[in-house]
Write an enzyme that holds these catalytic residues in place. Structure first.
Site, short mmCIF file in Angstrom:
data_model
loop_
_atom_site.label_atom_id
_atom_site.label_comp_id
_atom_site.label_asym_id
_atom_site.label_seq_id
_atom_site.Cartn_x
_atom_site.Cartn_y
_atom_site.Cartn_z
N LYS A 208 -10.83 1.84 -0.50
CA LYS A 208 -10.83 1.44 -0.03
C LYS A 208 -9.39 2.26 0.67
O LYS A 208 -9.78 2.57 1.66
CB LYS A 208 -9.64 0.80 -1.01
CG LYS A 208 -8.22 -0.04 -0.05
CD LYS A 208 -8.31 -1.68 -0.80
CE LYS A 208 -6.87 -2.16 0.24
NZ LYS A 208 -6.26 -3.85 -0.97
N GLU A 214 -10.01 11.97 -7.62
CA GLU A 214 -11.61 11.63 -7.52
C GLU A 214 -12.49 11.81 -7.06
O GLU A 214 -13.17 12.15 -6.64
CB GLU A 214 -11.70 10.81 -8.59
CG GLU A 214 -10.63 11.23 -9.90
CD GLU A 214 -9.10 10.26 -9.76
OE1 GLU A 214 -8.60 9.49 -8.63
OE2 GLU A 214 -8.82 9.77 -10.51
N GLY A 269 -8.26 -3.57 -4.22
CA GLY A 269 -9.26 -3.03 -5.05
C GLY A 269 -10.06 -3.42 -6.25
O GLY A 269 -11.64 -3.77 -5.97
N ARG A 270 -9.88 -3.79 -6.73
CA ARG A 270 -10.08 -4.32 -8.04
C ARG A 270 -10.44 -6.21 -8.15
O ARG A 270 -11.66 -6.09 -8.43
CB ARG A 270 -9.00 -4.85 -9.27
CG ARG A 270 -7.62 -5.20 -8.79
CD ARG A 270 -7.14 -5.09 -10.21
NE ARG A 270 -5.22 -5.33 -10.07
CZ ARG A 270 -4.32 -5.02 -9.35
NH1 ARG A 270 -5.03 -3.70 -8.89
NH2 ARG A 270 -3.24 -5.71 -8.89
N LYS A 514 -0.44 9.86 -10.80
CA LYS A 514 -0.83 10.55 -9.97
C LYS A 514 -0.39 11.58 -9.08
O LYS A 514 -1.10 12.71 -8.77
CB LYS A 514 -1.28 9.65 -8.80
CG LYS A 514 -2.67 8.71 -9.23
CD LYS A 514 -2.74 7.97 -7.94
CE LYS A 514 -3.62 6.69 -7.86
NZ LYS A 514 -3.81 5.82 -6.99
O1 F6P Z 1 -5.36 4.24 -8.92
C1 F6P Z 1 -5.31 2.19 -8.57
C2 F6P Z 1 -6.94 2.70 -7.96
O2 F6P Z 1 -5.91 1.86 -6.31
C3 F6P Z 1 -7.34 0.91 -7.40
O3 F6P Z 1 -6.08 -0.64 -8.05
C4 F6P Z 1 -7.95 1.55 -6.85
O4 F6P Z 1 -9.50 0.12 -7.17
C5 F6P Z 1 -8.65 2.83 -7.63
O5 F6P Z 1 -7.53 3.28 -7.74
C6 F6P Z 1 -9.24 3.02 -6.54
O6 F6P Z 1 -8.73 3.30 -5.34
P1 F6P Z 1 -9.92 3.41 -3.48
O7 F6P Z 1 -11.14 2.42 -3.39
O8 F6P Z 1 -8.20 3.58 -2.84
O9 F6P Z 1 -10.51 4.77 -4.24
#
Ligand code: F6P
Length: 546
Positions: A208, A214, A269-270, A514
């Site tokens: 997102k 990662e 995101g979730r 983080k």
């Molecule tokens: O660290 C948690 C989070 O922000 C989640 O809410 C999200 O789904 C995930 O990291 C991944 O985030 P992104 O889609 O921005 O890489």
């Protein structure tokens, strides 16, 4: 907007506390014995499924008060606030409109003066066209070979939703082999790359924010591997696609706008698998099955929005969870799918539920004075039976359970399915009924055991029972029913957040770790060591010595 609500001060809560005292002394087995209609009274059967909550530690009075609690919290108003796009994600100043992603795109929905349903349909069309081209072979790899493998690179909501649904619907696969890389442990990517040929592999980078450490590390390493394997930088254009709300960052990474699938800040995101984040799902099962997944979720959303609370599956799931958590003081909740295809559902729900309601600040900005989200966990049955069910049956903590099962077998091994269902029913029966000392004594005596030995063994073989469970029994595991199931859980989480006075759609609790990782990383890379507590510094020094 969502109204502030203090569960402890609600009128219904006073009554519920009294009822909880009584229910603590009541065995559900006795409730079944005194009421032949208990199952009829406490189950719902919307199309295609049955939700049985008769094995919960409840009676009519409890259910009436729980519904009153929801009314006092103005749940109806909160539901409308979400579906109509009010900015109920207050701390991020955003609307919460993931339900629109699976809504009827022929019906306009205005957000900040713009019809978002048109935008949603455009992205769905773009995803469909892309998926059809990949599946037909019209879009091939750099060397002209047809794609056989898809690697989804993302984490959290950009991984768990697509992964869980791809596995759930593996029986609907259109032939592509799906892989998921999420962890910044390089072994995750290395294991996948060892098993895919570069010239037949499509990578989808899903993030997102397109800032997640990662995902960016895995995407950059995958890109290098592809370029090295195919010997040409230009191959990236054919082998990479992206899903993000951060289009400039995607462009900077080197993925063209044509291969970028967008979404919006009003999708958490979730809660995002229903739109572009579901691209891997669409590639796996094809556009028509993906549409069925959306239709299933829409059916469940309509049920949630329009059904009286007493007959409303996600509302009752939420209220029973609140009853167990706040009134019967149970701190954990297990999700046990009796379907191996749903093996990642517990992990998916851990994020959906615990990232949403694992909080201690209320909507008034104060620390809450009541329990909030329980620990969510689980594994598929029957595997879990041979692992942790011991504790579910005889442990000192009582852990409520959701059993999820399907009447129609998924595989050709139909006899296996009969055993699977027998186990599912048996476990919920055992948890509720238990086995009393008298029953154990009679059983052992019939087996010819001596009275002395029976006395030694008795307590070990007693099952107290009275351990609550829901059973969600679906006719079939299909894209439609999976959409329905996930929507029920999402909406359950929403209801609980409303009653717990939470903002369920932010996740500030993930930030500190983080930030600190970004402070420690330079030291591990050979730079200066920042000021650290004694333990963290001690561990860091051990790492630096190697
Ligand atoms: O660290 C948690 C989070 O922000 C989640 O809410 C999200 O789904 C995930 O990291 C991944 O985030 P992104 O889609 O921005 O890489």
């Amino acid at each position: 907007m969502l109204k502030p609500f203090q569960i402890n001060e609600a009128e219904a809560s006073g009554k519920l506390r009294e009822l909880a005292d009584k229910m603590m002394k009541t065995h559900t087995r006795a409730l079944f014995q005194s009421d032949a209609q208990r199952f009829d009274r406490f189950h719902l059967s919307p199309d295609g499924l049955t939700f049985d909550y008769s094995k919960q530690r409840i009676n009519e009075e409890v259910m009436n008060e729980l519904v009153k609690l929801a009314e006092e919290a103005d749940l109806k108003g909160a539901i409308e606030s979400m579906f109509t796009g009010e900015k109920i994600n207050f701390t991020e100043d955003r609307a919460v409109l993931h339900t629109a992603l699976r809504g009827d795109t022929s019906k306009p929905l205005l957000h900040e003066g713009k019809d978002i349903m048109t935008d949603i349909q455009l992205v769905l069309d773009q995803m469909s066209a892309f998926s059809k081209n990949i599946l037909s072979g019209d879009f091939a790899g750099f060397t002209g070979k047809r794609f056989k493998h898809v690697v989804n690179i993302g984490i959290g909501g950009s991984d768990l939703g697509p992964l869980m649904v791809c596995e759930a619907l593996s029986g609907f696969s259109q032939g592509l082999k799906m892989h998921f890389v999420s962890n910044v442990d390089g072994a995750d990517l290395a294991n996948v790359l060892a098993n895919v040929p570069a010239d037949e592999t499509l990578f989808i980078v899903v993030s997102k924010t397109f800032t997640t450490q990662e995902t960016l590390a895995n995407a950059a390493a995958a890109k290098n591997w592809l370029v090295q394997s195919l010997g040409n930088e230009a191959a990236v254009a054919d082998h990479f696609a992206a899903v993000s709300t951060n289009i400039p960052a995607v462009e900077k990474f080197g993925i063209s706008a044509m291969r970028t699938f967008g979404f919006w800040d009003w999708v958490g995101g979730r809660y995002s698998l229903w739109g572009a984040v579901g691209l891997s799902v669409m590639l796996s099962v094809g556009p028509e099955n993906f549409k069925d997944l959306l239709r299933g979720a829409r059916y469940a959303d309509d049920h949630f929005r329009n059904t009286d609370f007493k007959k409303n599956v996600p509302v009752l799931m939420a209220l029973l969870g609140i009853w167990n958590r706040n009134f019967l003081k149970m701190a954990s909740h297990a999700v046990l799918p009796y379907s191996n295809n749903l093996r990642r559902l517990p992990a998916y729900l851990q994020q959906a539920d615990m990232e949403s309601n694992g909080k201690s600040s209320g909507r008034d900005g104060m620390r809450v004075k009541h329990e909030t989200g329980p620990t969510i966990w689980g594994e598929p049955g029957t595997n879990g039976q041979h692992a942790f069910y011991q504790l579910l049956h005889q442990g000192t903590d009582i852990i409520p359970v959701d059993f999820i099962a399907y009447i129609t077998p998924l595989s050709r091994f139909t006899d296996h399915h009969k055993k699977l269902l027998a186990n599912c029913l048996a476990q919920s029966e055992a948890m509720m009924n238990g086995r009393s000392a008298d029953e154990v004594r009679a059983m052992l005596s019939k087996q010819g055991m001596s009275e002395n030995r029976i006395d030694e063994m008795l307590q070990h073989k007693v099952f107290e029972g009275n351990r609550p469970s829901n059973t969600l029994l679906f006719d079939e595991l299909t894209p439609f029913s999976v959409g329905c199931l996930v929507s029920f859980y999402e909406n359950k989480i929403f209801v609980q957040g409303v009653i717990w006075n939470m903002y369920s759609f932010d996740q500030w609790g993930v930030e500190l770790g983080k930030e600190l990782a970004m402070r420690i990383l330079p030291a591990i890379e050979g730079g200066e060591v920042p000021p650290l507590d004694g333990s963290t510094n001690g561990l860091l020094q051990l790492i630096l010595r190697c």
